[in-house]
Write a protein that holds these residues in place. Structure first.
Motif, PDB file in Angstrom:
ATOM      1  N   TYR A   1       0.701  -1.088   0.044  1.00 18.76           N
ATOM      2  CA  TYR A   1      -0.003   0.032   0.117  1.00 18.76           C
ATOM      3  C   TYR A   1       0.862   1.187   0.012  1.00 18.76           C
ATOM      4  O   TYR A   1       0.337   2.547   0.081  1.00 18.76           O
ATOM      5  N   TRP A   2       2.030   1.155  -0.158  1.00 19.38           N
ATOM      6  CA  TRP A   2       2.691   2.181  -0.013  1.00 19.38           C
ATOM      7  C   TRP A   2       3.921   2.456  -1.293  1.00 19.38           C
ATOM      8  O   TRP A   2       4.689   1.213  -1.137  1.00 19.38           O
ATOM      9  N   LEU A   3       4.059   3.443  -1.837  1.00 17.91           N
ATOM     10  CA  LEU A   3       5.139   3.669  -2.675  1.00 17.91           C
ATOM     11  C   LEU A   3       6.247   4.733  -2.179  1.00 17.91           C
ATOM     12  O   LEU A   3       5.704   5.664  -1.265  1.00 17.91           O
ATOM     13  N   HIS A   4       7.432   4.781  -2.518  1.00 22.04           N
ATOM     14  CA  HIS A   4       8.309   5.883  -2.195  1.00 22.04           C
ATOM     15  C   HIS A   4       8.862   6.372  -3.687  1.00 22.04           C
ATOM     16  O   HIS A   4       9.308   5.543  -4.720  1.00 22.04           O
ATOM     17  N   ALA A   5       8.801   7.624  -3.808  1.00 20.39           N
ATOM     18  CA  ALA A   5       9.285   8.408  -5.044  1.00 20.39           C
ATOM     19  C   ALA A   5      10.195   9.302  -4.614  1.00 20.39           C
ATOM     20  O   ALA A   5      10.381  10.035  -3.583  1.00 20.39           O
ATOM     21  N   TYR A   6      11.454   9.273  -5.331  1.00 19.60           N
ATOM     22  CA  TYR A   6      12.474  10.467  -5.118  1.00 19.60           C
ATOM     23  C   TYR A   6      12.799  11.040  -6.468  1.00 19.60           C
ATOM     24  O   TYR A   6      12.526  10.487  -7.469  1.00 19.60           O
ATOM     25  N   TRP A   7      12.967  12.388  -6.529  1.00 17.22           N
ATOM     26  CA  TRP A   7      13.145  12.906  -7.904  1.00 17.22           C
ATOM     27  C   TRP A   7      14.054  14.143  -7.707  1.00 17.22           C
ATOM     28  O   TRP A   7      14.639  14.558  -6.527  1.00 17.22           O
ATOM     29  N   GLU A   8      14.409  14.888  -8.694  1.00 21.97           N
ATOM     30  CA  GLU A   8      15.465  15.820  -9.027  1.00 21.97           C
ATOM     31  C   GLU A   8      14.986  16.547 -10.210  1.00 21.97           C
ATOM     32  O   GLU A   8      14.683  15.842 -11.418  1.00 21.97           O
ATOM     33  N   ILE A   9      15.220  17.536 -10.381  1.00 18.08           N
ATOM     34  CA  ILE A   9      14.660  18.499 -11.287  1.00 18.08           C
ATOM     35  C   ILE A   9      15.833  19.391 -11.746  1.00 18.08           C
ATOM     36  O   ILE A   9      16.374  20.204 -10.918  1.00 18.08           O
ATOM     37  N   ALA A  10      16.480  19.254 -12.641  1.00 16.22           N
ATOM     38  CA  ALA A  10      17.690  20.070 -13.377  1.00 16.22           C
ATOM     39  C   ALA A  10      17.513  21.325 -13.479  1.00 16.22           C
ATOM     40  O   ALA A  10      16.314  21.693 -13.798  1.00 16.22           O
ATOM     41  N   ARG A  11      18.451  22.187 -13.507  1.00 17.72           N
ATOM     42  CA  ARG A  11      18.229  23.809 -13.518  1.00 17.72           C
ATOM     43  C   ARG A  11      17.774  23.894 -14.991  1.00 17.72           C
ATOM     44  O   ARG A  11      16.713  24.533 -15.218  1.00 17.72           O
ATOM     45  N   GLU A  12      18.338  23.112 -16.105  1.00 18.59           N
ATOM     46  CA  GLU A  12      17.996  23.438 -17.510  1.00 18.59           C
ATOM     47  C   GLU A  12      16.526  23.013 -17.462  1.00 18.59           C
ATOM     48  O   GLU A  12      15.869  23.790 -18.357  1.00 18.59           O
ATOM     49  N   THR A  13      15.885  21.960 -17.070  1.00 25.42           N
ATOM     50  CA  THR A  13      14.379  21.829 -17.127  1.00 25.42           C
ATOM     51  C   THR A  13      13.479  23.205 -16.515  1.00 25.42           C
ATOM     52  O   THR A  13      12.679  23.396 -17.124  1.00 25.42           O
ATOM     53  N   LEU A  14      14.052  23.286 -15.515  1.00 29.39           N
ATOM     54  CA  LEU A  14      13.128  24.713 -14.964  1.00 29.39           C
ATOM     55  C   LEU A  14      13.306  25.795 -15.860  1.00 29.39           C
ATOM     56  O   LEU A  14      12.353  26.549 -16.246  1.00 29.39           O
ATOM     57  N   VAL A  15      14.637  26.020 -16.310  1.00 28.18           N
ATOM     58  CA  VAL A  15      14.663  27.053 -17.272  1.00 28.18           C
ATOM     59  C   VAL A  15      13.740  26.897 -18.567  1.00 28.18           C
ATOM     60  O   VAL A  15      12.979  27.797 -19.101  1.00 28.18           O
ATOM     61  N   GLU A  16      13.773  25.807 -18.977  1.00 29.21           N
ATOM     62  CA  GLU A  16      12.814  25.363 -20.096  1.00 29.21           C
ATOM     63  C   GLU A  16      11.551  25.587 -19.746  1.00 29.21           C
ATOM     64  O   GLU A  16      10.773  26.029 -20.721  1.00 29.21           O
ATOM     65  N   LEU A  17      11.067  25.086 -18.589  1.00 31.04           N
ATOM     66  CA  LEU A  17       9.728  25.155 -18.139  1.00 31.04           C
ATOM     67  C   LEU A  17       9.246  26.921 -18.125  1.00 31.04           C
ATOM     68  O   LEU A  17       8.222  27.174 -18.630  1.00 31.04           O
ATOM     69  N   GLU A  18      10.088  27.516 -17.479  1.00 29.26           N
ATOM     70  CA  GLU A  18       9.870  28.916 -17.565  1.00 29.26           C
ATOM     71  C   GLU A  18       9.633  29.794 -18.881  1.00 29.26           C
ATOM     72  O   GLU A  18       8.853  30.559 -19.149  1.00 29.26           O
ATOM     73  N   SER A  19      10.553  29.359 -19.855  1.00 23.48           N
ATOM     74  CA  SER A  19      10.535  29.824 -21.151  1.00 23.48           C
ATOM     75  C   SER A  19       9.191  29.464 -21.988  1.00 23.48           C
ATOM     76  O   SER A  19       8.674  30.004 -22.609  1.00 23.48           O
TER      77      SER A  19
END
Lengths: 539, 319
Positions: B81-99
């Motif tokens: 009944y339980w999952l665990h997720a870990y993540w990371e978002i690279a700076r470039e990805t954020l920049v891309e999203l912002e643009s």
């Protein structure tokens, strides 16, 4: 003619703890205590059984980390020094307790034991007690198996089954070099089974493994005989499920035999109790008090006022408990045989270190049990799982369920708030190791050394013990440090190898420290097609 | 699913968010190793006598990076009944999203985990059996996810949910399958030999009347998941005694008998031989119980010709 079988399996494992950079190291005592209190007493008991011509079959799993430590000259030398000091302390204890007869008797028992252990360790086996177990295996009394190279927890390596394969292949290689044979069975670290891992075992010639009870009970299709007959995974490897009833009688801290009031109290050690100046030479050189292994009290009851240990009472209890265990197995097997219409197998796996270390009288209990089963009854017969499969080649096909023998039965012990941070790094290191293996299919010279060391560091970082210790909160800083050190060393190796700037003197030092698996070949991390196992498909 | 499966194995009480919050979510370009292991081999030297040397402080400290400069989310199973997720978002990805979305909408959007049940599906991003969203805090980099059904396959999308409800995917996780929490509903039986050659679907001849046997066995016996066992040897490194409660006093008495003689002599105390040091001195420590001890100390010369005896009597009384 027997109506069913009992398979007793002892899993002997300690994480790789070896620190040549220090003259002494607290955590190395785990090994020393286990040799003195568990491995040698077990070997002695088994030799006595074999010497007396008792017919028996037991299975012992030796982890590759333990095998490596038991055969490591530095640790052997340190152990002998440790034992010499124990003997000296025990001699002084015999003097000190001269006017306290109840204690003096126990002091003499420890002194005699330590001399005997030293004799067995040094003189009989030339410091390599594994040769003793190997001999018993040759005699057909023992089935020796092994586990993951560094006891990595397989279900949390699902992202990179190449790592599972490396844990298996490196382990089997070391096992074969140690015992001159391939094992037919495999102990999944922590009984951690992830559907599909059996395919990796299959490719490596393994015929069976163990799961916790629900691993088999929740298998699909539903196993007709529950845990009392093995099932074949679709790959053809057999899974044997742990019997909870026999487990609990021995294991349970609350209701198990080891809590009997006549047994030795684990927590009253003279290392913590005697006058500081007197005990000072026998504890850590920094003055930290430690367990010496000399413990004079019996559990007595739920009280702080403990009574002196009575060896004769304790042995008597061990015999009674062996009889009780056998009786319960007889009743269990009779019942199971009647409803199954075939001979059930009851699989009872335990940590080897329970016997002798935690449960001081455990080796004697085992000795009594084996003799009683051989001579006092006809309902059950001891068997190994390999032998069972040879007699019963036809079994139901069913895929076991993801499971472990950790608290709550799944992955939580190794994946929770205290330790979940490690997986980000373990997974990254795994990917990088696979990348290195692919990029350097035929490296040479210094690069090979660096690549092999990178593989060692990854393996050492993967030990399930670190996450376990973080969760249980015992020596957390040590476990955290071990993960950081191995990942750190791995990462430096990774960048150095890629930049072609390997620091040879640093590498030499790391090879000296983390010297496990001298024959490792980093190419084991080269991903192969079959690493993409398909176990997780719904059945 | 079965009745016994209903037992809460893992505790279904909600977990309060991520336990391990690291401030850095957007990772820096790799500077992974803060400290490099010193190569010099001086560590093998014995530390000076009596100097406190903590057992587990090696000469170097590696600090692991908060991330590896990449955009990814990894999903793992904890239990049915339980999952665990870990993540990371690279700076470039954020920049891309912002643009793409504009900096203000990125800022205003809620970061969410969209959990998809994709059991037996070829997942195309939209066709999951069902999905639900978990808003996660800005700086979280891992999360425990409660799922309702066992024995299902899941994957998780990490993305931004804007105020108008639209969803922008940042990255998608691997697929995991949770285990069963009870016996299988599948009761078709297949039997085979170890060679696997004669695979045959065939009902076993005699035997329990139905596969209910499994359920019977697992219910009949008190069923424990995993062991509540005594843990491994790793734990008792320091088997400390619990300190007594309240104010307390313990006292005992030990005495030391010591002396010296010719180094070649044989010495006994109360008839028991004593080991001499090379200089002929000896020292033995005894715990002294209440009562009287008569302690003859005898030295006999190597040739046996001479004997000296000193006898001490000592008594202790504890009130």
């Amino acid at each position: 003619m027997e109506q069913g079988y009992l398979a007793i399996v002892l899993h002997a494992h300690l994480p790789y703890v070896r620190h040549p950079e220090f003259p002494e190291f607290l955590e190395e005592l785990w090994l020393f205590e286990a040799i003195t209190e568990s491995y040698v007493p077990l070997l002695k008991a088994l030799n006595r059984l074999a010497g007396d011509g008792v017919d028996f079959r037991l299975t012992i799993s030796f982890s590759p980390t333990l095998i490596s430590m038991l055969r490591d000259p530095l640790l052997q030398e340190r152990y002998v020094r440790h034992l010499d000091k124990l003997v000296e302390l025990a001699e002084r204890e015999v003097d000190r307790t001269r006017w306290l007869p109840e204690f003096n008797e126990n002091a003499r028992m420890y002194r005699d034991r330590f001399y005997e252990v030293r004799d067995i360790y040094e003189n009989q086996y030339g410091r390599d007690i594994l040769t003793g177990f190997k001999r018993l295996a040759r005699l057909g009394k023992l089935e020796l198996i092994t586990t993951g190279a560094t006891h990595g927890y397989f279900p949390l390596m699902e992202l990179h089954r190449t790592c599972v394969r490396a844990q298996v292949e490196v382990a089997l290689d070391l096992f074969e070099k140690t015992f001159d044979m391939r094992p037919s069975g495999f102990w999944l670290p922590e009984c951690g089974y992830n559907p599909g891992d059996d395919q990796i075992l299959k490719q490596n010639g393994i015929k069976y493994f163990f799961t916790d009870a629900h691993g088999v009970l929740f298998a699909s299709p539903r196993p007709r005989y529950g845990v009392y007959a093995p099932i074949y995974c679709p790959s053809g490897v057999a899974a044997f499920g742990r019997d909870m009833e026999s487990s609990k009688q021995v294991w349970s801290a609350r209701e198990g035999y080891p809590g009997d009031f006549d047994y030795r109290e684990f927590y009253r050690d003279i290392g913590y109790e005697l006058d500081y100046d007197y005990i000072r030479p026998y504890i850590l050189s920094d003055g930290t008090r430690i367990s010496t292994g000399i413990k004079y009290y019996r559990i007595t009851g739920k009280t702080d006022k403990k009574e002196p240990y009575r060896r004769d009472w304790a042995l008597n209890k061990a015999a009674i408990h062996a009889g009780n265990f056998m009786f319960n197995r007889e009743k269990q097997v009779e019942y199971l045989a009647s409803v199954m219409g075939k001979k059930p197998i009851v699989v009872a796996p335990y940590d080897a270190e329970l016997f002798g270390h935690w449960w001081f009288e455990g080796p004697e209990w085992l000795d009594f049990l084996v003799r009683k089963i051989a001579y006092d009854q006809k309902t059950i017969r001891l068997i190994t799982c390999g032998e069972y499969l040879a007699l019963n080649p036809r079994n139901q096909v069913s895929l076991p369920s993801l499971s472990s023998w950790g608290y709550k039965g799944y992955n939580e012990v190794w994946l929770e708030g205290s330790n979940d941070w490690i997986y980000r790094h373990l997974h990254k290191a795994a990917e990088r190791m696979m990348e290195l293996a692919r990029s350097f299919p035929s490296a040479s010279g210094l690069t090979v050394r660096a690549l092999n060391q990178a593989a060692r560091e990854l393996l050492l970082a993967q030990s399930s013990d670190w996450a376990f210790i973080m969760k249980t909160g015992t020596v957390v800083s040590y476990a955290v440090k071990r993960v950081k050190d191995h990942i750190g060393r791995f990462t430096k190796l990774y960048h150095d190898i890629k930049a072609n700037s390997i620091d040879e003197s640093w590498l030499g030092e790391i090879e000296r420290r983390d010297n496990i698996f001298p024959d490792i070949d980093y190419r084991v991390y080269c991903p192969v097609e079959s690493d993409n196992v398909t176990g997780a498909v719904a059945v | 699913m079965t009745e016994r499966a209903g037992e809460p194995l893992s505790g279904r009480e909600p977990l309060p968010g991520p336990r391990e919050v690291t401030e850095i979510m957007v990772s820096e370009p790799i500077s992974e190793l803060k400290v490099i292991e010193t190569p010099e081999l001086t560590l093998v030297q014995e530390p000076p006598q009596g100097v406190f040397q903590p057992a587990y402080q090696l000469s170097t400290e590696y600090e692991l990076p908060p991330g590896y400069g990449e955009t990814r989310i990894v999903l793992q199973v904890r239990d049915p009944y339980w999952l665990h997720a870990y993540w990371e978002i690279a700076r470039e990805t954020l920049v891309e999203l912002e643009s793409k979305l504009g900096p203000s909408s990125v800022l205003a959007a809620q970061k969410i985990l969209r959990v998809h049940d994709i059991t037996n599906l070829e997942f195309d991003g939209t066709n999951s059996w069902y999905s639900f969203d978990i808003p996660v805090t800005e700086h979280a980099n891992n999360w425990y996810i409660n799922v309702e059904r066992a024995n299902r396959s899941y994957c998780v999308d990490l993305g931004l949910k804007s105020q108008d409800g639209s969803f922008v995917l940042i990255t998608r996780s691997n697929v995991v399958k949770t285990p069963r929490d009870g016996v299988s509903e599948v009761i078709d039986e297949e039997w085979m030999t170890i060679e696997g050659i004669e695979r045959a679907v065939q009902p076993a001849g005699r035997g329990p009347s139905s596969p209910e046997f499994v359920r019977e066995v697992s219910e009949k016996r008190e069923f424990l998941m995993g062991s509540e066992a005594i843990t491994s040897i790793s734990s008792p490194g320091r088997a400390m005694l619990a300190a007594p409660r309240g104010f307390w006093l313990k006292a005992d008495v030990e005495i030391i008998v010591h002396g010296a003689t010719d180094p070649t002599a044989r010495v006994t105390i109360q008839g028991v031989p004593v080991k001499l040091r090379p200089d002929g001195s000896f020292s033995v420590r005894f715990t002294l119980p209440d009562g009287t001890q008569v302690i003859p100390i005898e030295a006999r010369s190597a040739d046996g010709a001479e004997v000296r005896t000193i006898t001490t009597t000592i008594s202790r009384k504890t009130d």
